[in-house]
Scaffold this active site. Structure first.
Site, PDB file in Angstrom:
ATOM      1  CG  ASP A  32     -18.425 -23.330  -5.321  1.00 48.85           C
ATOM      2  OD1 ASP A  32     -17.860 -23.374  -6.436  1.00 48.85           O
ATOM      3  OD2 ASP A  32     -19.480 -22.695  -5.120  1.00 48.85           O
ATOM      4  CG  MET A  80     -22.833 -14.738  -7.768  1.00 50.62           C
ATOM      5  SD  MET A  80     -21.205 -14.353  -8.474  1.00 50.62           S
ATOM      6  CE  MET A  80     -20.530 -16.007  -8.661  1.00 50.62           C
ATOM      7  CG  HIS A  82     -22.815 -25.511  -7.665  1.00 52.52           C
ATOM      8  ND1 HIS A  82     -23.056 -25.766  -6.328  1.00 52.52           N
ATOM      9  CD2 HIS A  82     -22.234 -24.283  -7.710  1.00 52.52           C
ATOM     10  CE1 HIS A  82     -22.638 -24.744  -5.601  1.00 52.52           C
ATOM     11  NE2 HIS A  82     -22.143 -23.818  -6.412  1.00 52.52           N
ATOM     12  CG  MET A 124     -17.637 -20.389  -0.110  1.00 49.34           C
ATOM     13  SD  MET A 124     -18.301 -20.968  -1.684  1.00 49.34           S
ATOM     14  CE  MET A 124     -17.274 -20.111  -2.866  1.00 49.34           C
ATOM     15  CG  ASP A 138     -22.250 -20.562  -8.271  1.00 48.84           C
ATOM     16  OD1 ASP A 138     -22.447 -21.007  -7.113  1.00 48.84           O
ATOM     17  OD2 ASP A 138     -21.194 -20.766  -8.900  1.00 48.84           O
ATOM     18  CB  SER A 166     -20.111 -24.298 -11.588  1.00 51.50           C
ATOM     19  OG  SER A 166     -20.471 -22.976 -11.279  1.00 51.50           O
ATOM     20  CG  HIS A 190     -23.415 -21.348  -3.697  1.00 57.79           C
ATOM     21  ND1 HIS A 190     -22.116 -21.242  -4.166  1.00 57.79           N
ATOM     22  CD2 HIS A 190     -23.422 -20.738  -2.489  1.00 57.79           C
ATOM     23  CE1 HIS A 190     -21.383 -20.598  -3.271  1.00 57.79           C
ATOM     24  NE2 HIS A 190     -22.149 -20.268  -2.254  1.00 57.79           N
TER      25      HIS A 190
HETATM   26  C1  DX5 Z   1     -17.488 -18.992  -6.695  1.00 58.55           C
HETATM   27  C2  DX5 Z   1     -17.483 -19.398  -8.156  1.00 58.55           C
HETATM   28  C3  DX5 Z   1     -17.534 -20.879  -8.236  1.00 58.55           C
HETATM   29  C4  DX5 Z   1     -17.345 -21.423  -9.609  1.00 58.55           C
HETATM   30  C5  DX5 Z   1     -16.014 -21.177 -10.110  1.00 58.55           C
HETATM   31  O1  DX5 Z   1     -17.841 -17.700  -6.543  1.00 58.55           O
HETATM   32  O2  DX5 Z   1     -18.593 -18.902  -8.821  1.00 58.55           O
HETATM   33  O3  DX5 Z   1     -18.791 -21.291  -7.811  1.00 58.55           O
HETATM   34  O4  DX5 Z   1     -17.623 -22.774  -9.599  1.00 58.55           O
HETATM   35  O5  DX5 Z   1     -15.300 -22.301 -10.495  1.00 58.55           O
HETATM   36  P1  DX5 Z   1     -13.748 -22.114 -10.825  1.00 58.55           P
HETATM   37  O6  DX5 Z   1     -13.099 -21.579  -9.611  1.00 58.55           O
HETATM   38  O7  DX5 Z   1     -13.309 -23.475 -11.193  1.00 58.55           O
HETATM   39  O8  DX5 Z   1     -13.657 -21.156 -11.978  1.00 58.55           O
HETATM   40 ZN    ZN Z   2     -21.137 -22.035  -5.990  1.00 58.35          ZN
END
Ligand code: DX5
Ligand code: ZN
Length: 223
Positions: A177, A39, A35, A139, A37, A10, A68
């Site tokens: 995820d 937002m 991956h 999720m 992300d 990620s 994503h």
């Molecule tokens: C979801 C998060 C995940 C991210 C967090 O909103 O942004 O995509 O991968 O990873 P963790 O939970 O391991 O910190």
């Molecule tokens: Zn993600």
């Protein structure tokens, strides 16, 4: 038949001061994909990554990149991210009433199509789009923040989806995820997940280097 279990790192959890260094370490450590992300401060109450960073990432690595989209109006942004270069685009069921149209559009752009479901969204929304989807993203936390705890009910949700995909002979990947930790990986894979997203719980775990963390992630995947 189950797909091989793959690991995506990620990028939103990487060190923004030196993304190139982290990407090189991820490549050397042998992760399967990046991956990515996104937002928008609207669909989720946080901001992460953007099309410029995707272009940069694409220039830096040949690893597959899966985007994503945690954004409202995914129909507007799918072409924007496709243009910058990626292999898969996943958007949220909750963000549009037109999932089938957008899944088809992603495939028409030559990419793999992904549909993400928040923890509270039932699997029934997949019933009529299984032929159109390459990746179902379950999720395991509510999207928006790294470092959250896995929502326990999502484990049975993954098992139910595994059974349904097998029953229908559907080869779509089950991606997970959120809090995909060394401790949670065995039960996530045991339930049927085939694509793991590693964030601060594994690949970017504090105190571990990327190489060691990736090795540990592979080690805890059950045979
Ligand atoms: C979801 C998060 C995940 C991210 C967090 O909103 O942004 O995509 O991968 O990873 P963790 O939970 O391991 O910190
Ligand atoms: Zn993600």
């Amino acid at each position: 038949m189950k797909n091989r279990v793959s690991i995506g790192a990620s990028l939103a959890c990487a060190n923004y001061r030196n993304l190139e260094k982290d990407i090189r370490e991820l490549e050397q450590a042998g992760v399967d994909s990046i991956h990515f992300d996104v937002m928008d401060g609207h669909f989720v109450p946080n901001f992460a990554l953007n099309p410029d960073i995707l272009r940069m990432t694409r220039e830096l690595t040949a690893l597959p990149v899966d985007v994503h989209l945690m954004v409202a109006n995914p129909e507007t942004y799918i072409p924007v991210f496709a243009k910058e270069g990626c292999n898969t685009i996943t958007f949220h069921q909750e963000a549009t009433p037109h999932s089938q149209r957008e899944l088809t559009r992603i495939r028409d752009l030559g990419l793999k199509s992904g549909l993400a479901l928040n923890p509270a969204t039932p699997l029934g929304v997949l019933a009529h789009v299984l032929a159109d989807v390459d990746v179902v993203l379950i999720m395991t936390v509510n999207p928006g923040f790294a470092g959250q705890s896995l929502v326990p009910a999502t484990i049975n949700k993954i098992s139910s989806l595994r059974n349904e995909l097998d029953r229908q002979g559907c080869r779509a990947e089950i991606q997970v995820d959120g809090n995909v930790s060394f401790e949670n990986i065995p039960r996530l894979v045991g339930a049927g997940a085939t694509m793991l997203v590693g964030g601060t719980s594994s690949i970017f775990r504090k105190g571990l280097g990327i190489a060691e963390a990736v090795r540990k992630t592979y080690d805890v995947i059950p045979a």
